[in-house]
Design a protein around this motif. Structure first.
Motif, PDB file in Angstrom:
ATOM      1  N   ASN A   2       0.829  -1.209   0.000  1.00 13.95           N
ATOM      2  CA  ASN A   2       0.000   0.000   0.000  1.00 13.95           C
ATOM      3  C   ASN A   2       0.858   1.250   0.000  1.00 13.95           C
ATOM      4  O   ASN A   2       0.510   2.277  -0.598  1.00 13.95           O
ATOM      5  CB  ASN A   2      -0.929   0.006   1.213  1.00 13.95           C
ATOM      6  CG  ASN A   2      -2.051  -1.007   1.071  1.00 13.95           C
ATOM      7  OD1 ASN A   2      -2.438  -1.364  -0.044  1.00 13.95           O
ATOM      8  ND2 ASN A   2      -2.562  -1.496   2.198  1.00 13.95           N
ATOM      9  N   THR A   3       1.999   1.186   0.695  1.00  8.53           N
ATOM     10  CA  THR A   3       2.918   2.329   0.730  1.00  8.53           C
ATOM     11  C   THR A   3       3.430   2.649  -0.667  1.00  8.53           C
ATOM     12  O   THR A   3       3.436   3.810  -1.099  1.00  8.53           O
ATOM     13  CB  THR A   3       4.112   2.035   1.669  1.00  8.53           C
ATOM     14  OG1 THR A   3       3.619   1.797   2.984  1.00  8.53           O
ATOM     15  CG2 THR A   3       5.073   3.208   1.696  1.00  8.53           C
ATOM     16  N   ILE A   4       3.857   1.640  -1.391  1.00  3.74           N
ATOM     17  CA  ILE A   4       4.357   1.822  -2.759  1.00  3.74           C
ATOM     18  C   ILE A   4       3.246   2.357  -3.653  1.00  3.74           C
ATOM     19  O   ILE A   4       3.451   3.256  -4.471  1.00  3.74           O
ATOM     20  CB  ILE A   4       4.906   0.492  -3.328  1.00  3.74           C
ATOM     21  CG1 ILE A   4       6.056  -0.021  -2.456  1.00  3.74           C
ATOM     22  CG2 ILE A   4       5.366   0.698  -4.762  1.00  3.74           C
ATOM     23  CD1 ILE A   4       7.251   0.886  -2.405  1.00  3.74           C
ATOM     24  N   TYR A  56      -0.190   6.616   4.813  1.00  6.79           N
ATOM     25  CA  TYR A  56      -0.361   6.562   6.266  1.00  6.79           C
ATOM     26  C   TYR A  56       0.478   5.417   6.836  1.00  6.79           C
ATOM     27  O   TYR A  56       0.277   4.242   6.502  1.00  6.79           O
ATOM     28  CB  TYR A  56      -1.836   6.362   6.630  1.00  6.79           C
ATOM     29  CG  TYR A  56      -2.663   7.607   6.480  1.00  6.79           C
ATOM     30  CD1 TYR A  56      -2.712   8.549   7.503  1.00  6.79           C
ATOM     31  CD2 TYR A  56      -3.398   7.836   5.316  1.00  6.79           C
ATOM     32  CE1 TYR A  56      -3.475   9.700   7.374  1.00  6.79           C
ATOM     33  CE2 TYR A  56      -4.159   8.982   5.167  1.00  6.79           C
ATOM     34  CZ  TYR A  56      -4.193   9.920   6.197  1.00  6.79           C
ATOM     35  OH  TYR A  56      -4.942  11.067   6.059  1.00  6.79           O
ATOM     36  N   ILE A  57       1.428   5.778   7.700  1.00  3.85           N
ATOM     37  CA  ILE A  57       2.228   4.773   8.388  1.00  3.85           C
ATOM     38  C   ILE A  57       1.498   4.317   9.650  1.00  3.85           C
ATOM     39  O   ILE A  57       1.485   3.142  10.011  1.00  3.85           O
ATOM     40  CB  ILE A  57       3.614   5.331   8.749  1.00  3.85           C
ATOM     41  CG1 ILE A  57       4.329   5.777   7.457  1.00  3.85           C
ATOM     42  CG2 ILE A  57       4.453   4.305   9.492  1.00  3.85           C
ATOM     43  CD1 ILE A  57       5.640   6.457   7.701  1.00  3.85           C
ATOM     44  N   ALA A  59      -1.790   6.111  12.568  1.00  9.05           N
ATOM     45  CA  ALA A  59      -2.840   7.119  12.705  1.00  9.05           C
ATOM     46  C   ALA A  59      -2.264   8.522  12.811  1.00  9.05           C
ATOM     47  O   ALA A  59      -2.882   9.499  12.395  1.00  9.05           O
ATOM     48  CB  ALA A  59      -3.704   6.812  13.925  1.00  9.05           C
ATOM     49  N   ASN A  60      -1.048   8.631  13.357  1.00 13.12           N
ATOM     50  CA  ASN A  60      -0.455   9.944  13.585  1.00 13.12           C
ATOM     51  C   ASN A  60       0.698  10.269  12.631  1.00 13.12           C
ATOM     52  O   ASN A  60       1.247  11.365  12.682  1.00 13.12           O
ATOM     53  CB  ASN A  60       0.057  10.054  15.033  1.00 13.12           C
ATOM     54  CG  ASN A  60      -1.076   9.920  16.038  1.00 13.12           C
ATOM     55  OD1 ASN A  60      -2.176  10.434  15.814  1.00 13.12           O
ATOM     56  ND2 ASN A  60      -0.808   9.222  17.142  1.00 13.12           N
ATOM     57  N   VAL A  61       1.064   9.310  11.817  1.00 11.21           N
ATOM     58  CA  VAL A  61       2.214   9.513  10.920  1.00 11.21           C
ATOM     59  C   VAL A  61       1.765   9.345   9.474  1.00 11.21           C
ATOM     60  O   VAL A  61       1.237   8.291   9.101  1.00 11.21           O
ATOM     61  CB  VAL A  61       3.355   8.517  11.238  1.00 11.21           C
ATOM     62  CG1 VAL A  61       4.527   8.756  10.294  1.00 11.21           C
ATOM     63  CG2 VAL A  61       3.789   8.657  12.690  1.00 11.21           C
ATOM     64  N   ARG A  62       1.957  10.377   8.690  1.00  5.14           N
ATOM     65  CA  ARG A  62       1.597  10.362   7.272  1.00  5.14           C
ATOM     66  C   ARG A  62       2.747  10.957   6.465  1.00  5.14           C
ATOM     67  O   ARG A  62       3.390  11.908   6.899  1.00  5.14           O
ATOM     68  CB  ARG A  62       0.317  11.172   7.016  1.00  5.14           C
ATOM     69  CG  ARG A  62       0.276  12.501   7.722  1.00  5.14           C
ATOM     70  CD  ARG A  62      -1.014  13.239   7.545  1.00  5.14           C
ATOM     71  NE  ARG A  62      -1.085  13.885   6.240  1.00  5.14           N
ATOM     72  CZ  ARG A  62      -2.211  14.207   5.637  1.00  5.14           C
ATOM     73  NH1 ARG A  62      -3.368  13.907   6.195  1.00  5.14           N
ATOM     74  NH2 ARG A  62      -2.200  14.808   4.471  1.00  5.14           N
ATOM     75  N   LEU A  63       2.999  10.373   5.292  1.00  8.76           N
ATOM     76  CA  LEU A  63       4.101  10.824   4.435  1.00  8.76           C
ATOM     77  C   LEU A  63       3.589  11.148   3.034  1.00  8.76           C
ATOM     78  O   LEU A  63       2.649  10.509   2.542  1.00  8.76           O
ATOM     79  CB  LEU A  63       5.178   9.737   4.332  1.00  8.76           C
ATOM     80  CG  LEU A  63       6.022   9.457   5.584  1.00  8.76           C
ATOM     81  CD1 LEU A  63       6.953   8.288   5.317  1.00  8.76           C
ATOM     82  CD2 LEU A  63       6.808  10.682   5.993  1.00  8.76           C
ATOM     83  N   LEU A 161      11.069   3.931  10.635  1.00  7.41           N
ATOM     84  CA  LEU A 161      12.380   4.104  10.022  1.00  7.41           C
ATOM     85  C   LEU A 161      12.470   3.374   8.693  1.00  7.41           C
ATOM     86  O   LEU A 161      13.058   3.878   7.724  1.00  7.41           O
ATOM     87  CB  LEU A 161      13.465   3.605  10.977  1.00  7.41           C
ATOM     88  CG  LEU A 161      14.901   4.031  10.666  1.00  7.41           C
ATOM     89  CD1 LEU A 161      15.032   5.549  10.677  1.00  7.41           C
ATOM     90  CD2 LEU A 161      15.876   3.404  11.657  1.00  7.41           C
ATOM     91  N   GLN A 162      11.885   2.162   8.618  1.00  8.93           N
ATOM     92  CA  GLN A 162      11.868   1.412   7.356  1.00  8.93           C
ATOM     93  C   GLN A 162      11.106   2.166   6.273  1.00  8.93           C
ATOM     94  O   GLN A 162      11.559   2.266   5.124  1.00  8.93           O
ATOM     95  CB  GLN A 162      11.226   0.044   7.582  1.00  8.93           C
ATOM     96  CG  GLN A 162      12.099  -0.959   8.310  1.00  8.93           C
ATOM     97  CD  GLN A 162      11.390  -2.282   8.469  1.00  8.93           C
ATOM     98  OE1 GLN A 162      10.219  -2.339   8.850  1.00  8.93           O
ATOM     99  NE2 GLN A 162      12.098  -3.368   8.183  1.00  8.93           N
ATOM    100  N   VAL A 163       9.918   2.685   6.643  1.00 11.98           N
ATOM    101  CA  VAL A 163       9.118   3.431   5.673  1.00 11.98           C
ATOM    102  C   VAL A 163       9.844   4.715   5.264  1.00 11.98           C
ATOM    103  O   VAL A 163       9.802   5.122   4.091  1.00 11.98           O
ATOM    104  CB  VAL A 163       7.724   3.745   6.248  1.00 11.98           C
ATOM    105  CG1 VAL A 163       6.917   4.592   5.273  1.00 11.98           C
ATOM    106  CG2 VAL A 163       6.982   2.456   6.561  1.00 11.98           C
TER     107      VAL A 163
END
Length: 407
Positions: A2-4, A56-57, A59-63, A161-163
Motif C-alpha cells: 500500500n505504501t508503494i 499513512y504509516i 494514525a499519527n504519521v503520514r508521508l 524508520l523502514q518506511v
C-alpha cells in the motif's frame, strides 16, 4: 504494498503537472514572470494533491513526496516560486489541524529552504550533470532534516524508520528522474533553437548575397552606357558607386543591422546613379521623420524596392514619373516604410506573383525582401496598385532592433 501504491499515485500526479508545464513552455527557453506563474500554479496543485493522498504509516504519521515539486519549483523557478510553494504546504497543513505534524512541517521548511535557495544560484549556473547532482543532494538533505525533526518531536520506531528509508529512496529517484528529463528536454529545445537560428542566418545571408551583385550589375551597366557620350557623368557616377560600396560592405557580420540614416545614404547614392542615367524623367521625393534616423533596420531593405519602382514602374514609360519614399512612426513601437510611384502599376495577379521567392529569375524581386522581413520580424510587404495609376509598397517593423541571429 500500500505504501508503494500511495507513493506511485503521488508520483503520477507530479508527473502530470511537470509534463503539462513542459508542453506549455515548449520552444520558450526564456524565463519570464508569466512562465514562472504557470510553473508555480501547476507545482502548487501537485503539492496539494500529494498532501491530499498521503501514505499513512500510522494514525499519527503520514508521508507524502511534496519535496519533489517543492524542490523542482524552487530550483527552476527561483525564490518567489519556492516561497509560494512553501506557503501552500504550511497553509494546507494548518487546514488539516494544529498538531505536531504542523510544527514538524514548519521546522523542516525553516531549516531546509534557506539551504535550497542558497544553492539555487549555483544550480542556475551549472551544467546538466552538476544540476542533477545538486538536486539529488538537496533532496536527501531535506529528507534527513524531516526525519530528524520528526524524531525529536515525536520519536521514531523501527517500522517508521523502514518506511522513511523507502520514502527517501522514492523521492531521491523521483528528483533524479524529473531533473534529468527536464534538463534533457531543455537541451533538445536549445539545440533546436540554435539549428533554427543557423538556418535563418544562412537564408538571410543568401538573400542578401542576391541583392548586392544585382545592384552592382545595374550600376555598372549605367556607367558603361554613359562612358562614351557623357564621360564626366560616368566619372561622377563611379564616385557615387564607390561611396555606396564603402558603406554597403561595412558590416561585420552577415546578420548585422544598419541605421535608417545609413540606409538612406546608400539609397541616395543609388538614386544619384539612376538620376544621372534617366535625367529629368526621374523625380524622387522624401518624407522622412528625422527623429527616426538612429533606428536600426536590416541593410539593403529599401534600395531594391526603390529600384523596382524606378525600373519597372516609371521607366517602362517614356514620360518617367515620381517616386515618393516615406519613413514615419506609425505607432509608439512601429516604424512605417513606404515606396510610392505613379508609374505603370500592376494587376492583382502580378502582385501575387512578385511576392513569391524565385519568381523574378533575372533580378532580386520583392519576394526576396518579403522573405527577409518574415524571417527577422514576422511581418511582410503589402502592395497596393492599379494599372495605369501607380504602385504603393509598404511594410512596418518594430522600433526596437531585432535580436541578432544566433545570440
Amino acid at each position: 504494498m500500500n505504501t508503494i501504491k500511495d507513493f506511485s499515485l503521488q508520483l503520477a500526479l507530479i508527473t502530470t503537472a511537470i509534463f503539462t508545464f513542459q508542453i506549455f513552455i515548449a520552444g520558450r527557453l526564456e524565463r519570464n514572470n508569466y512562465v514562472n506563474i504557470i510553473l508555480s500554479v501547476l507545482l502548487g496543485l501537485s503539492i496539494l494533491l500529494c498532501m491530499s493522498f498521503p501514505t499513512y504509516i500510522s494514525a499519527n504519521v503520514r508521508l507524502d513526496i511534496r519535496i519533489v515539486p517543492l524542490l523542482l519549483g524552487t530550483l527552476y523557478g527561483g525564490l518567489r516560486t519556492g516561497l509560494f510553494l512553501s506557503a501552500i504546504i504550511i497553509l494546507y497543513r494548518f487546514y488539516l489541524g494544529i498538531d505536531l505534524g504542523l510544527y514538524s512541517t514548519i521546522l523542516t521548511l525553516l531549516i531546509s529552504m534557506p539551504v535550497i535557495v542558497f544553492f539555487q544560484k549555483n544550480f542556475t549556473k551549472a551544467k546538466k550533470r552538476k544540476r542533477i547532482n545538486i538536486a539529488v543532494i538537496l533532496c536527501i538533505y531535506y529528507c534527513l532534516v524531516g526525519i530528524t525533526v520528526v524524531s525529536v518531536l515525536k520519536g521514531i520506531s523501527f517500522k517508521v524508520l523502514q518506511v522513511q528509508f523507502i520514502y527517501i529512496l522514492i523521492t531521491t529517484v523521483a528528483v533524479w528522474l524529473f531533473t534529468s528529463l527536464n534538463e534533457t528536454i531543455n537541451e533538445v529545445l536549445r539545440k533546436n533553437q540554435q539549428l533554427q537560428a543557423d538556418v535563418k542566418e544562412a537564408e538571410i545571408a543568401f538573400l542578401r548575397s542576391q541583392i548586392k551583385p544585382h545592384f552592382l550589375y545595374n550600376a555598372l551597366s549605367s556607367i558603361a552606357a554613359l562612358c562614351i557620350d557623357e564621360p564626366h557623368k560616368a566619372g561622377a557616377l563611379t564616385i557615387d558607386l564607390s561611396q555606396y560600396l564603402r558603406s554597403s560592405f561595412d558590416f561585420k557580420q552577415l546578420d548585422s543591422l544598419t541605421t535608417i540614416e545609413k540606409e538612406l545614404e546608400l539609397l541616395n547614392a543609388y538614386i544619384n546613379i539612376e538620376k544621372t542615367r534617366f535625367g529629368t524623367r526621374l523625380v524622387v521625393e522624401y518624407d522622412v521623420d528625422a527623429t527616426l534616423l538612429d533606428i536600426r533596420i536590416p541593410p539593403l531593405i529599401l534600395q531594391p524596392l526603390v529600384e523596382n519602382a524606378i525600373r519597372h514602374g516609371l521607366m517602362s514609360s517614356l514620360r518617367g514619373g515620381t517616386v515618393q519614399i516615406s519613413v514615419n512612426q506609425k505607432e509608439d513601437a512601429v516604424v512605417s516604410f513606404a515606396v510610392v510611384d505613379n508609374g505603370y502599376g500592376m494587376s492583382e495577379q502580378k502582385r501575387e506573383e512578385i511576392l513569391k521567392p524565385g519568381m523574378n529569375k533575372k533580378g532580386v524581386g520583392l519576394g526576396n525582401i518579403n522573405q527577409r522581413l518574415k524571417l527577422l520580424y514576422g511581418t511582410c510587404i503589402c502592395i497596393e496598385s492599379a494599372e495605369g495609376k501607380g504602385t504603393r509598397v509598404f511594410f512596418n517593423i518594430p522600433v526596437q532592433p531585432v535580436k541578432q541571429i544566433g545570440d
